[in-house]
Design a protein around this motif. Structure first.
Motif, PDB file in Angstrom:
ATOM      1  N   PRO A  27      99.690  40.419  54.074  1.00 27.03           N
ATOM      2  CA  PRO A  27      98.412  39.967  54.652  1.00 27.03           C
ATOM      3  C   PRO A  27      97.807  38.854  53.801  1.00 27.03           C
ATOM      4  O   PRO A  27      98.212  38.636  52.661  1.00 27.03           O
ATOM      5  CB  PRO A  27      97.541  41.235  54.583  1.00 27.03           C
ATOM      6  CG  PRO A  27      98.510  42.366  54.497  1.00 27.03           C
ATOM      7  CD  PRO A  27      99.684  41.843  53.739  1.00 27.03           C
ATOM      8  N   LYS A  28      96.830  38.159  54.345  1.00 23.92           N
ATOM      9  CA  LYS A  28      96.145  37.113  53.590  1.00 23.92           C
ATOM     10  C   LYS A  28      95.595  37.686  52.291  1.00 23.92           C
ATOM     11  O   LYS A  28      95.229  38.869  52.228  1.00 23.92           O
ATOM     12  CB  LYS A  28      95.005  36.520  54.413  1.00 23.92           C
ATOM     13  CG  LYS A  28      95.472  35.677  55.587  1.00 23.92           C
ATOM     14  CD  LYS A  28      94.278  35.110  56.345  1.00 23.92           C
ATOM     15  CE  LYS A  28      94.737  34.267  57.523  1.00 23.92           C
ATOM     16  NZ  LYS A  28      93.586  33.764  58.306  1.00 23.92           N
ATOM     17  N   GLY A  61     102.421  27.022  51.572  1.00 31.21           N
ATOM     18  CA  GLY A  61     101.958  26.643  52.905  1.00 31.21           C
ATOM     19  C   GLY A  61     102.345  27.617  54.000  1.00 31.21           C
ATOM     20  O   GLY A  61     101.996  27.405  55.169  1.00 31.21           O
ATOM     21  N   ASP A  62     103.064  28.679  53.643  1.00 35.05           N
ATOM     22  CA  ASP A  62     103.524  29.623  54.670  1.00 35.05           C
ATOM     23  C   ASP A  62     103.104  31.053  54.378  1.00 35.05           C
ATOM     24  O   ASP A  62     102.998  31.878  55.275  1.00 35.05           O
ATOM     25  CB  ASP A  62     105.050  29.529  54.783  1.00 35.05           C
ATOM     26  CG  ASP A  62     105.605  30.350  55.948  1.00 35.05           C
ATOM     27  OD1 ASP A  62     104.850  30.594  56.901  1.00 35.05           O
ATOM     28  OD2 ASP A  62     106.784  30.734  55.891  1.00 35.05           O
ATOM     29  N   GLY A  63     102.868  31.384  53.110  1.00 37.88           N
ATOM     30  CA  GLY A  63     102.464  32.741  52.766  1.00 37.88           C
ATOM     31  C   GLY A  63     103.452  33.399  51.821  1.00 37.88           C
ATOM     32  O   GLY A  63     104.383  32.774  51.313  1.00 37.88           O
ATOM     33  N   THR A  64     103.230  34.698  51.599  1.00 35.28           N
ATOM     34  CA  THR A  64     104.074  35.462  50.686  1.00 35.28           C
ATOM     35  C   THR A  64     104.807  36.545  51.463  1.00 35.28           C
ATOM     36  O   THR A  64     104.202  37.261  52.270  1.00 35.28           O
ATOM     37  CB  THR A  64     103.222  36.104  49.572  1.00 35.28           C
ATOM     38  OG1 THR A  64     102.576  35.063  48.840  1.00 35.28           O
ATOM     39  CG2 THR A  64     104.076  36.920  48.618  1.00 35.28           C
ATOM     40  N   TYR A  65     106.110  36.653  51.210  1.00 33.23           N
ATOM     41  CA  TYR A  65     106.960  37.581  51.953  1.00 33.23           C
ATOM     42  C   TYR A  65     107.659  38.539  50.999  1.00 33.23           C
ATOM     43  O   TYR A  65     107.938  38.192  49.854  1.00 33.23           O
ATOM     44  CB  TYR A  65     108.029  36.820  52.738  1.00 33.23           C
ATOM     45  CG  TYR A  65     107.487  35.982  53.872  1.00 33.23           C
ATOM     46  CD1 TYR A  65     107.565  36.426  55.194  1.00 33.23           C
ATOM     47  CD2 TYR A  65     106.888  34.751  53.618  1.00 33.23           C
ATOM     48  CE1 TYR A  65     107.064  35.659  56.235  1.00 33.23           C
ATOM     49  CE2 TYR A  65     106.382  33.975  54.664  1.00 33.23           C
ATOM     50  CZ  TYR A  65     106.466  34.435  55.963  1.00 33.23           C
ATOM     51  OH  TYR A  65     105.970  33.673  56.987  1.00 33.23           O
ATOM     52  N   VAL A  66     107.972  39.727  51.511  1.00 33.42           N
ATOM     53  CA  VAL A  66     108.860  40.638  50.789  1.00 33.42           C
ATOM     54  C   VAL A  66     110.271  40.066  50.936  1.00 33.42           C
ATOM     55  O   VAL A  66     110.665  39.653  52.026  1.00 33.42           O
ATOM     56  CB  VAL A  66     108.812  42.065  51.376  1.00 33.42           C
ATOM     57  CG1 VAL A  66     109.742  43.005  50.600  1.00 33.42           C
ATOM     58  CG2 VAL A  66     107.382  42.596  51.361  1.00 33.42           C
ATOM     59  N   THR A  67     111.019  40.002  49.856  1.00 35.32           N
ATOM     60  CA  THR A  67     112.390  39.484  49.933  1.00 35.32           C
ATOM     61  C   THR A  67     113.288  40.484  50.663  1.00 35.32           C
ATOM     62  O   THR A  67     112.839  41.545  51.111  1.00 35.32           O
ATOM     63  CB  THR A  67     112.981  39.234  48.526  1.00 35.32           C
ATOM     64  OG1 THR A  67     113.129  40.494  47.858  1.00 35.32           O
ATOM     65  CG2 THR A  67     112.086  38.313  47.705  1.00 35.32           C
ATOM     66  N   SER A  68     114.569  40.165  50.722  1.00 35.82           N
ATOM     67  CA  SER A  68     115.532  41.071  51.359  1.00 35.82           C
ATOM     68  C   SER A  68     115.702  42.364  50.577  1.00 35.82           C
ATOM     69  O   SER A  68     116.208  43.362  51.096  1.00 35.82           O
ATOM     70  CB  SER A  68     116.899  40.380  51.468  1.00 35.82           C
ATOM     71  OG  SER A  68     117.421  40.128  50.168  1.00 35.82           O
TER      72      SER A  68
END
Length: 223
Positions: A27-28, A61-68
């Motif tokens: 989330p933001k 510019g896209d956000g933060t993601y959990v990796t694989s």
């Protein structure tokens, strides 16, 4: 507990519980900080720390993601830490390799394909009878990596890959100083390959143990 450590634990808890899954976007920042009861600064530090160890992927510019959360990705941090080893701990790394690699080689005996065995044999043939030490050690790394990958255990493969740095340097050192190191290594590789072709797990395990133990024995005599 420091506020950054608390933030790390809370994000970790979300991933472990399944609230955040591999590939999910977090989330933001403002929303996640409020949800977890954290300051935005401590959340930012936690995200930075978790991205360093490949848990999170920060995309500008896209956000933060959990990796694989793939074992190979997560264990990259191991090879980074291992590179800070002291010379007097190389024997300990070899001992760990002697525990893990023969087991992986035995597992591979039931899974490795004939095509993979042919590729390993071609690799040894290409090397010839009198390779340079550098060529031999590079081939040694590829030879064992190919076998370990055939074990079907990605965690084991990543662990052994992460441990390769210090033991590689020891093998180069041995090759430059021990008279029969090159011919002995080539002989041991052929023996491991023959055991794999015979689908003989115990012979494959034994030859892999002999192979690593010979480096270990030489190193003990030089320290």
């Amino acid at each position: 507990m420091a506020v950054t450590d608390e933030a790390i634990e809370k994000i970790k808890g979300m991933i472990v519980s399944g609230a955040l899954r591999p590939g999910d976007r977090l989330p933001k920042e403002s929303e996640l900080a409020a949800e977890l009861g954290l300051s935005r600064n401590s959340l930012r530090e936690a995200v930075r720390a978790l991205s360093l160890i490949r848990i999170l992927d920060v995309r500008q510019g896209d956000g933060t993601y959990v990796t694989s959360l793939d074992p190979q990705l997560l264990l990259e941090a191991l090879s980074f830490v291992v590179d800070f080893h002291r010379d007097d701990t190389v024997l300990e790394f070899l001992a760990v390799r002697r525990i893990l690699e023969p087991a992986a080689t035995a597992m591979a005996s039931a899974r490795i394909s004939e095509q993979q065995l042919d590729a390993l044999a071609a690799q040894l043939d290409k090397l010839g009878d009198a390779p340079s030490v550098e060529e031999l050690v590079a081939c040694d790394l590829d030879f064992h990596r190919g076998i370990v990958q055939s074990s079907g255990n990605s965690v084991l493969c990543s662990l052994l890959d992460g441990l390769s740095g210090p033991t590689t340097r020891a093998r180069i050192w041995r090759g430059l100083t021990q008279e029969d190191a090159v011919s002995r290594t080539l002989h041991e590789h052929r023996a491991i390959l023959a055991a794999l072709r015979d689908r003989d797990a115990e012979a494959a395990r034994s030859w892999a143990t002999v192979h690593i133990a010979s480096v270990e024995q030489w190193l003990r005599s030089t320290l």
